[in-house]
Design an enzyme around this catalytic site. Structure first.
Site, PDB file in Angstrom:
ATOM      1  N   ASN A   9       0.821  -1.022  -0.349  1.00 17.00           N
ATOM      2  CA  ASN A   9      -0.039  -0.404   0.060  1.00 17.00           C
ATOM      3  C   ASN A   9       0.903   1.617   0.178  1.00 17.00           C
ATOM      4  O   ASN A   9       0.934   1.673   0.825  1.00 17.00           O
ATOM      5  CB  ASN A   9      -0.843   0.382   1.299  1.00 17.00           C
ATOM      6  CG  ASN A   9      -1.795   0.818   1.109  1.00 17.00           C
ATOM      7  OD1 ASN A   9      -1.898   1.702   0.304  1.00 17.00           O
ATOM      8  ND2 ASN A   9      -2.770   0.983   1.596  1.00 17.00           N
ATOM      9  N   LYS A  16       3.502   0.843   2.596  1.00 18.68           N
ATOM     10  CA  LYS A  16       3.911  -0.347   3.693  1.00 18.68           C
ATOM     11  C   LYS A  16       3.298  -1.461   3.117  1.00 18.68           C
ATOM     12  O   LYS A  16       2.862  -1.725   1.944  1.00 18.68           O
ATOM     13  CB  LYS A  16       1.936   0.157   4.624  1.00 18.68           C
ATOM     14  CG  LYS A  16       1.896  -1.216   5.380  1.00 18.68           C
ATOM     15  CD  LYS A  16      -0.220  -1.290   6.382  1.00 18.68           C
ATOM     16  CE  LYS A  16      -0.235  -1.965   7.282  1.00 18.68           C
ATOM     17  NZ  LYS A  16      -1.598  -1.630   7.756  1.00 18.68           N
ATOM     18  N   ARG A 100      -2.540  -1.915  -3.646  1.00 16.86           N
ATOM     19  CA  ARG A 100      -3.217  -1.500  -3.656  1.00 16.86           C
ATOM     20  C   ARG A 100      -3.185  -0.249  -4.481  1.00 16.86           C
ATOM     21  O   ARG A 100      -2.390   0.563  -4.856  1.00 16.86           O
ATOM     22  CB  ARG A 100      -3.483  -0.442  -2.453  1.00 16.86           C
ATOM     23  CG  ARG A 100      -4.757  -0.238  -2.151  1.00 16.86           C
ATOM     24  CD  ARG A 100      -5.216   0.949  -1.001  1.00 16.86           C
ATOM     25  NE  ARG A 100      -5.786   1.971  -1.125  1.00 16.86           N
ATOM     26  CZ  ARG A 100      -6.314   3.114  -0.489  1.00 16.86           C
ATOM     27  NH1 ARG A 100      -5.077   2.938   0.500  1.00 16.86           N
ATOM     28  NH2 ARG A 100      -7.468   3.503  -0.356  1.00 16.86           N
ATOM     29  N   ASP A 156      -9.514  -0.393  -5.854  1.00 18.94           N
ATOM     30  CA  ASP A 156     -10.195   0.154  -4.486  1.00 18.94           C
ATOM     31  C   ASP A 156     -11.568   0.023  -5.825  1.00 18.94           C
ATOM     32  O   ASP A 156     -12.747   0.703  -4.761  1.00 18.94           O
ATOM     33  CB  ASP A 156     -10.040   1.871  -4.492  1.00 18.94           C
ATOM     34  CG  ASP A 156      -9.063   1.220  -2.613  1.00 18.94           C
ATOM     35  OD1 ASP A 156      -9.674   0.243  -2.439  1.00 18.94           O
ATOM     36  OD2 ASP A 156      -8.814   2.008  -2.394  1.00 18.94           O
ATOM     37  N   HIS A 216     -15.867   4.635   5.643  1.00 19.29           N
ATOM     38  CA  HIS A 216     -14.748   4.155   6.152  1.00 19.29           C
ATOM     39  C   HIS A 216     -14.292   5.397   6.489  1.00 19.29           C
ATOM     40  O   HIS A 216     -14.255   6.807   5.653  1.00 19.29           O
ATOM     41  CB  HIS A 216     -14.013   3.078   4.428  1.00 19.29           C
ATOM     42  CG  HIS A 216     -12.558   3.306   4.475  1.00 19.29           C
ATOM     43  ND1 HIS A 216     -11.876   2.653   4.866  1.00 19.29           N
ATOM     44  CD2 HIS A 216     -11.936   3.828   5.191  1.00 19.29           C
ATOM     45  CE1 HIS A 216     -10.697   2.052   4.933  1.00 19.29           C
ATOM     46  NE2 HIS A 216     -10.401   3.827   4.622  1.00 19.29           N
ATOM     47  N   GLY A 218     -11.379   8.265   8.167  1.00 23.96           N
ATOM     48  CA  GLY A 218     -10.272   8.033   8.032  1.00 23.96           C
ATOM     49  C   GLY A 218      -9.496   9.417   7.776  1.00 23.96           C
ATOM     50  O   GLY A 218     -10.585  10.075   6.681  1.00 23.96           O
ATOM     51  N   SER A 219      -8.481   9.659   7.157  1.00 30.66           N
ATOM     52  CA  SER A 219      -7.596  11.344   6.669  1.00 30.66           C
ATOM     53  C   SER A 219      -8.455  10.893   5.158  1.00 30.66           C
ATOM     54  O   SER A 219      -8.459  12.193   5.189  1.00 30.66           O
ATOM     55  CB  SER A 219      -6.885  11.297   6.740  1.00 30.66           C
ATOM     56  OG  SER A 219      -5.484  10.016   6.115  1.00 30.66           O
ATOM     57  N   GLU A 394      -7.117  -4.096   4.374  1.00 31.06           N
ATOM     58  CA  GLU A 394      -7.024  -3.978   3.016  1.00 31.06           C
ATOM     59  C   GLU A 394      -6.204  -4.815   2.883  1.00 31.06           C
ATOM     60  O   GLU A 394      -5.300  -5.313   1.891  1.00 31.06           O
ATOM     61  CB  GLU A 394      -6.258  -2.697   2.930  1.00 31.06           C
ATOM     62  CG  GLU A 394      -8.639  -1.888   3.181  1.00 31.06           C
ATOM     63  CD  GLU A 394      -7.534  -0.568   3.046  1.00 31.06           C
ATOM     64  OE1 GLU A 394      -8.188   0.567   2.132  1.00 31.06           O
ATOM     65  OE2 GLU A 394      -6.886  -0.111   3.400  1.00 31.06           O
TER      66      GLU A 394
END
Length: 412
Positions: A9, A16, A100, A156, A216, A218-219, A394
């Site tokens: 990712n 990551k 991803r 995605d 979902h 998050g940022s 994910e």
């Protein structure tokens, strides 16, 4: 024969990598290790490494300038150097690299990345500038530095290919729309696929019978109406910019706002790339508060932080409220996921307090407890619908997608 899979990712500021071992096609892979290089845009970059349940290295500073390709190479070398990770004693032990890729255009499923696919994804980069470019940089690095590994793109946008035509169509000249592939695509699909399967398992329902409103948060944040286990509608559109505001994204605004972003107003000229940059990278709750850290916003009493919190909740409610009738009231649960969805109990409470009219009842003591399991129910027993938190994964979903596709898993 067991095969090693990397789930990768690549974001704008971090890379990551999770390492999985797959025994056979159709069987869930098991995680061996996880590594991350963070702070690429705010040096010094740091390295964190976990092997099994143990954290081996945490926030170790990396000297010098580090880009995404350098970060990936750094991670691969650390994996090779770990004597306890015998499965990856050499990079040639890696069979698959799953990437991803935020925007996959019309691709309905994951794909082996060949030359044609790579060039098509390059063309889509301008639609997801914070993510696609980084992912493709790592694809190239894998091709050069792990030549024996098959590169697989996990999109995605694929999860949302099931949206009805009326939902994905924009009211613009259809010839122009078709020529330029202008329509709603939706994102966070890898996360929503994990959420759908995990929640169905938790509720002991067939995936094809599951109806939920999933958040979902998050940022980068989005909401998705899932009917019969498939995406019915979602808040993001042609790009991830539409819909909910995020740490640096404006979210959905009147399109004419873009024409008035120049310091001197509409009379001053602003290049279209500058408009896009402002809305993607200089907006969101950081524009209102000066911080991208939502935890600081939640704990602050400043008027700016309170406003940012209230705007975020307001925009979320706009989508939750519209998705309830789209699902005709046939809702199994509202599901919170992502960093904020999983950890920000104040955000969950603020949203559910406004959804009491639908029959949602939150157990406030459960809401304040740390989320331990993959899926946790926070609803009162007499709540009409379940209120769930799902710790989305994910990385695992990407590796699983590779293993569950016998055509890909059989490739050598």
């Amino acid at each position: 024969m067991a095969k090693i899979i990397l789930s990768i990712n690549a974001g704008s500021s971090s890379v990551k990598v999770s390492v999985y071992k797959a025994e056979s096609a159709g069987k869930d892979p098991s995680q061996l290790a996880e590594a991350q290089v963070s702070g690429l845009t705010a040096p010094p970059a740091t390295f964190t490494y976990k092997h099994g349940s143990s954290t081996i290295t945490k926030d170790e500073e990396i000297q010098g300038s580090v880009g995404q390709e350098e970060a990936f190479e750094y991670i691969v070398r650390k994996l090779e150097d770990d004597e306890d990770l015998s499965e990856v004693s050499h990079r040639d032990d890696i069979h698959y690299a799953c990437h991803r890729v935020v925007h996959g255009g019309e691709y309905p499923n994951h794909r082996v990345i060949d030359r044609e696919t790579y060039h098509h994804l390059e063309e889509l980069t301008e639609l997801a500038p914070l993510h696609n470019a980084g992912a493709l940089a790592i694809v190239k690095a894998c091709h050069d530095r792990i030549p024996k590994a098959r590169n697989i793109a996990q999109f995605d946008s694929s999860f949302h290919q099931s949206m009805p035509e009326a939902t994905r169509t924009y009211m613009i000249d259809p010839k122009v729309a078709k020529q330029n592939s202008l329509r709603k695509y939706g994102f966070h699909g890898i996360s929503y696929a994990f959420i759908t399967r995990s929640v169905a398992n938790y509720l002991k329902k067939d995936v094809g019978q599951l109806n939920i409103i999933a958040l979902h948060l998050g940022s980068g944040a989005s909401v998705c109406a899932i009917q019969g286990g498939k995406s019915l509608d979602t808040s993001m559109g042609l790009t991830p910019l539409d819909g909910l505001p995020g740490a640096t994204r404006s979210g959905g605004v009147d399109p004419c706002v873009a024409f008035h972003l120049a310091p001197g107003g509409k009379s001053k000229h602003l290049h279209i790339d500058d408009m896009e940059m402002i809305l993607n990278k200089k907006s969101g709750w950081s524009a209102l508060t000066g911080t991208t850290d939502f935890g600081k916003i939640v704990s602050s009493d400043s008027p700016e932080c309170k406003l940012a919190f209230d705007v975020f909740v307001d925009r979320i409610l706009n989508f939750v409220g519209s998705y309830y009738p789209k699902l005709e009231g046939n809702v199994d649960a509202i599901v919170f996921a992502g960093g904020l969805g999983e950890k920000a109990d104040s955000v969950r409470k603020a949203i559910i307090d406004k959804c009491k009219c639908f029959g949602f009842k939150l157990d406030e003591s459960k809401n304040k407890e740390k989320i331990e399991d993959v899926v946790v129910d926070l609803a009162e027993e007499d709540s009409r619908y379940r209120i769930l938190v799902c710790q989305t994964d994910e990385q695992f979903e990407m590796a699983r997608g590779c293993v569950m596709d016998s055509g890909i898993f059989s490739l050598e």
